[in-house]
Design a protein around this motif. Sequence first.
Motif, PDB file in Angstrom:
ATOM      1  N   ASP A  62     126.997 -34.600  -9.855  1.00  0.00           N
ATOM      2  CA  ASP A  62     125.693 -34.061  -9.469  1.00  0.00           C
ATOM      3  C   ASP A  62     125.063 -34.871  -8.336  1.00  0.00           C
ATOM      4  O   ASP A  62     124.297 -34.340  -7.531  1.00  0.00           O
ATOM      5  CB  ASP A  62     124.732 -34.057 -10.673  1.00  0.00           C
ATOM      6  N   LEU A  63     125.388 -36.163  -8.288  1.00  0.00           N
ATOM      7  CA  LEU A  63     124.771 -37.058  -7.303  1.00  0.00           C
ATOM      8  C   LEU A  63     125.607 -37.233  -6.044  1.00  0.00           C
ATOM      9  O   LEU A  63     125.162 -37.897  -5.098  1.00  0.00           O
ATOM     10  CB  LEU A  63     124.563 -38.449  -7.935  1.00  0.00           C
ATOM     11  N   LEU A  64     126.816 -36.662  -6.016  1.00  0.00           N
ATOM     12  CA  LEU A  64     127.756 -36.969  -4.946  1.00  0.00           C
ATOM     13  C   LEU A  64     127.180 -36.725  -3.560  1.00  0.00           C
ATOM     14  O   LEU A  64     127.264 -37.600  -2.685  1.00  0.00           O
ATOM     15  CB  LEU A  64     129.046 -36.151  -5.139  1.00  0.00           C
ATOM     16  N   VAL A  65     126.594 -35.581  -3.317  1.00  0.00           N
ATOM     17  CA  VAL A  65     126.109 -35.241  -1.970  1.00  0.00           C
ATOM     18  C   VAL A  65     125.056 -36.235  -1.505  1.00  0.00           C
ATOM     19  O   VAL A  65     125.133 -36.788  -0.399  1.00  0.00           O
ATOM     20  CB  VAL A  65     125.553 -33.804  -1.951  1.00  0.00           C
ATOM     21  N   GLU A  66     124.084 -36.524  -2.355  1.00  0.00           N
ATOM     22  CA  GLU A  66     123.013 -37.451  -1.965  1.00  0.00           C
ATOM     23  C   GLU A  66     123.523 -38.877  -1.827  1.00  0.00           C
ATOM     24  O   GLU A  66     123.129 -39.615  -0.912  1.00  0.00           O
ATOM     25  CB  GLU A  66     121.895 -37.392  -3.005  1.00  0.00           C
ATOM     26  N   ALA A  67     124.429 -39.293  -2.740  1.00  0.00           N
ATOM     27  CA  ALA A  67     124.966 -40.654  -2.680  1.00  0.00           C
ATOM     28  C   ALA A  67     125.790 -40.863  -1.407  1.00  0.00           C
ATOM     29  O   ALA A  67     125.685 -41.900  -0.745  1.00  0.00           O
ATOM     30  CB  ALA A  67     125.814 -40.939  -3.908  1.00  0.00           C
ATOM     31  N   PHE A  68     126.601 -39.884  -1.049  1.00  0.00           N
ATOM     32  CA  PHE A  68     127.407 -40.003   0.169  1.00  0.00           C
ATOM     33  C   PHE A  68     126.516 -40.031   1.410  1.00  0.00           C
ATOM     34  O   PHE A  68     126.797 -40.760   2.367  1.00  0.00           O
ATOM     35  CB  PHE A  68     128.407 -38.853   0.264  1.00  0.00           C
ATOM     36  N   ALA A  69     125.444 -39.243   1.396  1.00  0.00           N
ATOM     37  CA  ALA A  69     124.511 -39.264   2.526  1.00  0.00           C
ATOM     38  C   ALA A  69     123.860 -40.641   2.652  1.00  0.00           C
ATOM     39  O   ALA A  69     123.657 -41.147   3.766  1.00  0.00           O
ATOM     40  CB  ALA A  69     123.450 -38.181   2.344  1.00  0.00           C
ATOM     41  N   ALA A  70     123.556 -41.259   1.518  1.00  0.00           N
ATOM     42  CA  ALA A  70     122.958 -42.607   1.539  1.00  0.00           C
ATOM     43  C   ALA A  70     123.946 -43.630   2.087  1.00  0.00           C
ATOM     44  O   ALA A  70     123.581 -44.512   2.877  1.00  0.00           O
ATOM     45  CB  ALA A  70     122.515 -42.994   0.126  1.00  0.00           C
ATOM     46  N   VAL A  71     125.215 -43.545   1.681  1.00  0.00           N
ATOM     47  CA  VAL A  71     126.224 -44.496   2.162  1.00  0.00           C
ATOM     48  C   VAL A  71     126.447 -44.320   3.658  1.00  0.00           C
ATOM     49  O   VAL A  71     126.583 -45.300   4.400  1.00  0.00           O
ATOM     50  CB  VAL A  71     127.553 -44.321   1.393  1.00  0.00           C
ATOM     51  N   ARG A  72     126.489 -43.072   4.108  1.00  0.00           N
ATOM     52  CA  ARG A  72     126.666 -42.851   5.555  1.00  0.00           C
ATOM     53  C   ARG A  72     125.542 -43.512   6.346  1.00  0.00           C
ATOM     54  O   ARG A  72     125.784 -44.173   7.356  1.00  0.00           O
ATOM     55  CB  ARG A  72     126.724 -41.356   5.862  1.00  0.00           C
ATOM     56  N   GLU A  73     124.308 -43.357   5.874  1.00  0.00           N
ATOM     57  CA  GLU A  73     123.167 -43.962   6.584  1.00  0.00           C
ATOM     58  C   GLU A  73     123.229 -45.489   6.500  1.00  0.00           C
ATOM     59  O   GLU A  73     122.951 -46.184   7.483  1.00  0.00           O
ATOM     60  CB  GLU A  73     121.866 -43.453   5.971  1.00  0.00           C
ATOM     61  N   ALA A  74     123.644 -46.023   5.352  1.00  0.00           N
ATOM     62  CA  ALA A  74     123.772 -47.476   5.219  1.00  0.00           C
ATOM     63  C   ALA A  74     124.848 -48.016   6.150  1.00  0.00           C
ATOM     64  O   ALA A  74     124.702 -49.106   6.728  1.00  0.00           O
ATOM     65  CB  ALA A  74     124.099 -47.845   3.767  1.00  0.00           C
ATOM     66  N   GLY A  75     125.948 -47.265   6.320  1.00  0.00           N
ATOM     67  CA  GLY A  75     127.007 -47.674   7.225  1.00  0.00           C
ATOM     68  C   GLY A  75     126.525 -47.745   8.665  1.00  0.00           C
ATOM     69  O   GLY A  75     126.890 -48.665   9.406  1.00  0.00           O
ATOM     70  N   LYS A  76     125.707 -46.796   9.050  1.00  0.00           N
ATOM     71  CA  LYS A  76     125.171 -46.811  10.422  1.00  0.00           C
ATOM     72  C   LYS A  76     124.266 -48.015  10.640  1.00  0.00           C
ATOM     73  O   LYS A  76     124.313 -48.669  11.686  1.00  0.00           O
ATOM     74  CB  LYS A  76     124.403 -45.513  10.697  1.00  0.00           C
ATOM     75  N   ARG A  77     123.442 -48.324   9.649  1.00  0.00           N
ATOM     76  CA  ARG A  77     122.484 -49.431   9.810  1.00  0.00           C
ATOM     77  C   ARG A  77     123.157 -50.798   9.673  1.00  0.00           C
ATOM     78  O   ARG A  77     122.813 -51.731  10.404  1.00  0.00           O
ATOM     79  CB  ARG A  77     121.380 -49.302   8.760  1.00  0.00           C
ATOM     80  N   ALA A  78     124.107 -50.937   8.749  1.00  0.00           N
ATOM     81  CA  ALA A  78     124.705 -52.247   8.489  1.00  0.00           C
ATOM     82  C   ALA A  78     125.838 -52.581   9.453  1.00  0.00           C
ATOM     83  O   ALA A  78     126.019 -53.734   9.836  1.00  0.00           O
ATOM     84  CB  ALA A  78     125.220 -52.312   7.052  1.00  0.00           C
ATOM     85  N   LEU A  79     126.618 -51.552   9.850  1.00  0.00           N
ATOM     86  CA  LEU A  79     127.816 -51.809  10.644  1.00  0.00           C
ATOM     87  C   LEU A  79     127.812 -51.121  11.996  1.00  0.00           C
ATOM     88  O   LEU A  79     128.685 -51.403  12.835  1.00  0.00           O
ATOM     89  CB  LEU A  79     129.072 -51.346   9.875  1.00  0.00           C
TER      90      LEU A  79
END
Length: 936
Positions: A62-79
């Motif tokens: 149920d959380l997959l779409v939102e969790a993946f969107a969060a990781v993508r944004e974290a990847g842009k900011r951190a790396l």
Amino acid sequence: MLGKLVKRLFGSANDRYLRTLQPKIDAINSLEPDYEALDDEALKGKSQEFRGRIEQGESLDDLLVEAFAAVREAGKRALGQRHYDVQLIGGITLHEGNIAEMRTGEGKTLVATLAAYLNALSGDGVHVVTVNDYLAKRDAEWMGKVYGQLGLTTGVVTNEITHQERRDAYAADITYGTNNEFGFDYLRDNMASSREEQVQRAFNFSIVDEVDSILVDEARTPLIISGPTEDKTDLYQSVDAIVLKLEEAHYEKDEKSKSISLTEEGTERVEELLRDAGMLQGDNLYDYENTAIVHHVDQALKSRMMFENNVDYIVQNGQVVIIDDHTGRMMPGRRYSGGLHQALEAKEGVEIQPENQTLASITFQNYFRMYPKLSGMTGTAATEAEEFGDIYGLGVIEIPTNLPVKRLDENDEFYRTANEKHNAIINDIIEVQEKGQPILVGTASIEKSEMLSGLLKARKIKHQVLNARYHEQEAYIVAQAGRPGAITIATNMAGRGTDIQLGGNADMEIAERTKDVTDEAKIAKITQEVREEIAANKQKVLDAGGLCIMGTERHESRRIDNQLRGRGGRQGDPGFSKFYLSLEDDLMRIFGPERLDKMLVSLGIEEGEAIRHRWIDKAIENSQQKVEARNYDIRKNIVKYDNVMNDQRKAIYEQRAEIMESEQVSEEVTDMRHEVIEDVVIRHIPPKAYFEQWDIDGLAVDVETKLGLSVPVIDWAREEGADEEVLIERLLEASDIHVAAKKDALGEEMWQNIEKSILLQIVDQEWQEHLLNLDHSRQNVSLRGYAQKDPLNEYKSEAFQLFEGMLNHTRETLTSVLSNIQFEGMPQENMFQPQERETHEIHEEAESLFSGGSDAPEALDSSAFQNVPRNAPCPCGSGEKFKHCHGSIAQTGPVASRSATALDPLDPETWGRVPRNSPCPCGSGKKFKHCHGQVS
């Protein structure tokens, strides 16, 4: 025909699966603007929000779409790296418990963050498994920035960290480490004497990087923790000296199975040499008394004639260090077992370390199957899809590349001799280098990489060598292998973890040039110069045709060839690859068709001339398939044999865990003691036996030695009306009083601690002895195939009998120790603390492990005893609680049933051994001793 038509119309199963994921990819992409608008704190707060929703009943799906969107944004900011859509597909594939096959350079390391983050939200931890410590540390630090941006913790498990650091690493949300560290920690945890000594949590989810290398290649050799035995240095040296005197006519080699055996003439010569050295008992080498000598001769022969320095191992700092034949890396700390490593040490004239006895072991197959959810990623898994499905239940999904592959893969060039092939390789290297292309040359061993290096040096051609000797410079050598005209010779490119970037790696070059510079302005200037230089070099390489891959021979597995090829043409870059082969290559020499040389002559090729022909391609493919099939058989055979032990291992480890977590084990210990008393009496006074048949004297001795009791057993037995039941009741009462007196003298708490400590130590000692017995049994049953018996079925039967015997001996030993123990003068605060043991972590040689194979059914069905509550009635129908029957170490453990057949209340033959004070299996409600257990 119909299948091809369906595939043309609807696509392959892989294509159809990928199409089902597109709606989720679109949904993730649609959330990107919303997540970009969040500040750092709000983005980090998403993790708490997701965890709260999980507690309220939402699933990870149920959380997959939102969790993946969060990781993508974290990847842009951190790396500064944004997950491509194909990487999102890879992340979903991992989350669903499959293997994502992604080409080299497609960013598998970043893909893992998606599934790792989502599954870590449950709070149960995620393990990301890599092939070496360098990658574990690098990925944990690198990807840890992404997890940190989202408020999750990251740990890394490496060989050199402390016990507390190891516990902390496993307590993190996401833990990186190697397959060996995770496996050895599992074994060490199950040798611990308290929960505080353990480091791992319960298993949840694992992502295995380079999954084919870890779950296929390395799965041929189980993990073993061993302890040293007696020193036999003189024996190894003496046997090695004898083997040195043998000639080729004295032995026969089988290079396919890497085995060697004495001929009849060789046996006579060895007997003569051993007799002269005073090492042979009797006249026949194969007499029972010479079994150990035969074993040492075999291992010395193998070390001398089958194992090569710089190929299978190297000698470094006075030690024999194994070389991984799949990665070309050194494996310090790992040792061959069965005396083979000691034979190699004797051969090389270095210090001989003592042989080892197995203390704990597990195969990678059974270790990774303990994870409730398992996934993996690699660039080459499709060729082993059947094995992944059969053994691990994993599907293989081919993930499309982000950009089209532009690499040109040439047909193989085939030569008759190795010299012709090497001359062709050197000439092509010079030609390609002149165009400005970087060149990666793949070899199969250290010896061959250094031979090729010597040929280049003779032509004064500058190059770099990457093999086990230059392991420390690995990352730098690989990172700079993309410079114009660079030549890199590597033994194997699997799991290197560092991409070859065309033009060179700017970050590493900047770090190298600024390591002694402190002035910020100067650092900035150097950084700018390096980036401009790298950009110019990259364009030169692109114009020249990209990275050129040259394979000096085909490997045993097509996957390894594909891994080498995959280093070129990453992310849409151009590239070129070609393999050079000869009849003298190991693969063709050992596994190729015998008539191939005549076929080449018939084709009329001249010296130095290369050929390309579909017959040759077919012969090579058939040779590789033979090796792959043989290796798969080895791995399947290992699993079959280890499955026999696996149920026993789980039973013992579960019992150990229960003992450690229990505050006191008095009830279990008392049950064991009572069972021992019954067994002792019945052994000397069988039911229905006449008085003249009773062994009263033997009973009196056992009562005194095993139970520590000074009671008039002989007088009791001679009383009128005495029988085994009367004696059992009196001995039970006397033993309870005897033990109660010890408890009163020490205090209940101290006695309970002693019981628990001694029980753990005895369980461990008996289990280690059991492992040794299983090793001997495994070696012995292989010979029974000559008697038309299935070795696997024979091993199952013996393993079960040995396990029952071990449990009986555990009860007797524990009872004897606690009944006879004396405490005068002992420092009670340190009483029975476990002693530190010197241990070694090793990989056992696969071919020496198991012989034969069978698809026969398991000897016992243990499914009925899985996950049974300890206080529930035992499924066997005995009427006892599970913990007092098949769930108790006092009986036979969860996997050892009382009979190989189902228990029938109407058929006493199916009841097996029933405790006399237990309810009768017939269902009468009476105790067994007052019902069917009565002596008539």
